[in-house]
Design an enzyme around this catalytic site. Structure first.
Site, PDB file in Angstrom:
ATOM      1  N   GLY A 180      32.147  48.847  15.040  1.00  3.65           N
ATOM      2  CA  GLY A 180      31.046  49.946  15.142  1.00  3.65           C
ATOM      3  C   GLY A 180      29.834  49.323  15.102  1.00  3.65           C
ATOM      4  O   GLY A 180      29.565  48.368  16.024  1.00  3.65           O
ATOM      5  N   HIS A 181      28.598  49.827  14.575  1.00  2.50           N
ATOM      6  CA  HIS A 181      27.505  49.607  14.665  1.00  2.50           C
ATOM      7  C   HIS A 181      26.989  48.066  14.336  1.00  2.50           C
ATOM      8  O   HIS A 181      26.493  47.380  14.788  1.00  2.50           O
ATOM      9  CB  HIS A 181      26.471  50.616  14.096  1.00  2.50           C
ATOM     10  CG  HIS A 181      24.971  50.418  14.205  1.00  2.50           C
ATOM     11  ND1 HIS A 181      24.502  50.458  15.432  1.00  2.50           N
ATOM     12  CD2 HIS A 181      23.980  50.338  13.399  1.00  2.50           C
ATOM     13  CE1 HIS A 181      23.130  50.382  15.466  1.00  2.50           C
ATOM     14  NE2 HIS A 181      22.724  50.379  14.235  1.00  2.50           N
ATOM     15  N   PHE A 182      27.337  47.962  13.092  1.00  4.80           N
ATOM     16  CA  PHE A 182      27.024  46.577  12.360  1.00  4.80           C
ATOM     17  C   PHE A 182      28.149  45.494  12.657  1.00  4.80           C
ATOM     18  O   PHE A 182      29.063  45.091  11.966  1.00  4.80           O
ATOM     19  CB  PHE A 182      26.858  46.783  10.781  1.00  4.80           C
ATOM     20  CG  PHE A 182      25.723  46.948  10.629  1.00  4.80           C
ATOM     21  CD1 PHE A 182      24.449  46.374  10.319  1.00  4.80           C
ATOM     22  CD2 PHE A 182      25.556  48.751  10.137  1.00  4.80           C
ATOM     23  CE1 PHE A 182      23.464  46.722   9.820  1.00  4.80           C
ATOM     24  CE2 PHE A 182      24.179  48.990   9.763  1.00  4.80           C
ATOM     25  CZ  PHE A 182      23.204  48.288   9.508  1.00  4.80           C
TER      26      PHE A 182
END
Length: 291
Positions: free
Chosen positions: A267-269
């Protein structure tokens, strides 16, 4: 057994235009080690890079500041929270440390901050590491585009932003889109929420959220800079990012056809789950491009 080389990390403040900027810096064994400036995202701070600094800090000089309104940095009560001002402070921070050349890691908010630095000082940039840091319209998801359209004078819009500043939303940014949430330590979102809950911090984030639309006006300028200067670029991207989806990674190849692209099933991180894959890519990239 091979000898273990554990980096020494210092934690300092430096005053920049009335702002007490906190930063982390590794002390590599080589005086001429490549320099990597780490620009963090929302709602985090330099602590998001702790494991990366531990992994690479013995061989490379890694420097990670906290922006005003984030982490341990302390700003005056009348500080104007805009992306231009975050870039101003980061620019002055770089000058204060005497950094004449570095590779720049841009993630999330780090992209609009970093690309402002790059267009102001192209001579500083030895290369780019882009990790879910967007600079293209096609890199905005539908929900991100809707969020950017929020306005301070529209009833209810500020409430939508405030909902993003709660613990469930902060945790969701870390675990959302991951392949194995058990690989994501709870320390990141817990510390992020600690700082978000400090006096004045939510108001700072609300101001930046309403200002985010200013970044879209800079996209053509940043893309032109990429085409003109063609910095060596490594792109590592979590494909399941709900804000900056995978097309944003591929868009860089229109302006940087020689960029190295790695799409990860996270995902994002992305560093939280895929540090073992990303850290060696960065080390190899620094070794190949620094000289």
């Amino acid at each position: 057994m091979a000898p273990l080389v554990i980096p020494r990390i210092v934690h300092r403040h430096v005053e920049v235009d009335g702002v007490q900027v906190f930063y982390r810096e590794s002390l590599p064994t080589r005086a001429d080690a490549p320099v990597l400036l780490l620009l963090h995202g929302f709602p985090s701070a330099s602590h998001q890079f702790r494991r990366l600094i531990d992994a690479l800090g013995a061989q490379y000089r890694l420097i990670a500041p906290d922006y005003p309104g984030f982490g341990h940095t302390r700003a005056p009560s009348d500080f104007a929270y805009t992306f231009d001002r975050l870039a101003d402070i980061t620019e002055a921070f770089v000058e204060q440390l005497g950094l004449a050349r570095f590779v720049m890691y841009v993630f999330d908010f780090g992209a609009p901050v970093g690309f402002r630095l790059a267009t102001r000082h192209p001579e500083w940039i030895a290369g780019l590491v882009v990790q879910n840091g967007n600079a293209y319209q096609q890199g905005l998801s539908k929900s991100a585009s809707e969020f950017i359209e929020l306005r301070p004078d529209v009833p209810g819009d500020e409430g939508i932003i405030r909902d993003l500043l709660t613990l469930p939303a902060t945790r969701g940014q870390y675990e959302g889109g991951t392949s194995d949430p058990e690989l994501v330590a709870p320390d990141g979102w817990t510390l992020d929420q600690h700082f978000l809950d400090r006096p004045g911090r939510k108001e700072a984030q609300i101001a930046l959220a309403f200002d985010y639309r200013s970044n879209l006006n800079h996209y053509p300028q940043w893309q032109a800079w990429l085409r003109k200067h063609t910095p060596p670029t490594l792109i590592t991207w979590g494909r399941n990012d709900p804000f900056f989806p995978e097309p944003g990674a591929h868009a860089y190849l229109d302006d940087l056809p020689d960029a190295e692209l790695h799409i990860l099933d996270t995902g994002h991180f992305a560093l939280e789950e895929n540090l073992p894959e990303i850290a060696p890519l960065i080390a190899d990239f620094l070794d190949r491009t620094w000289t």
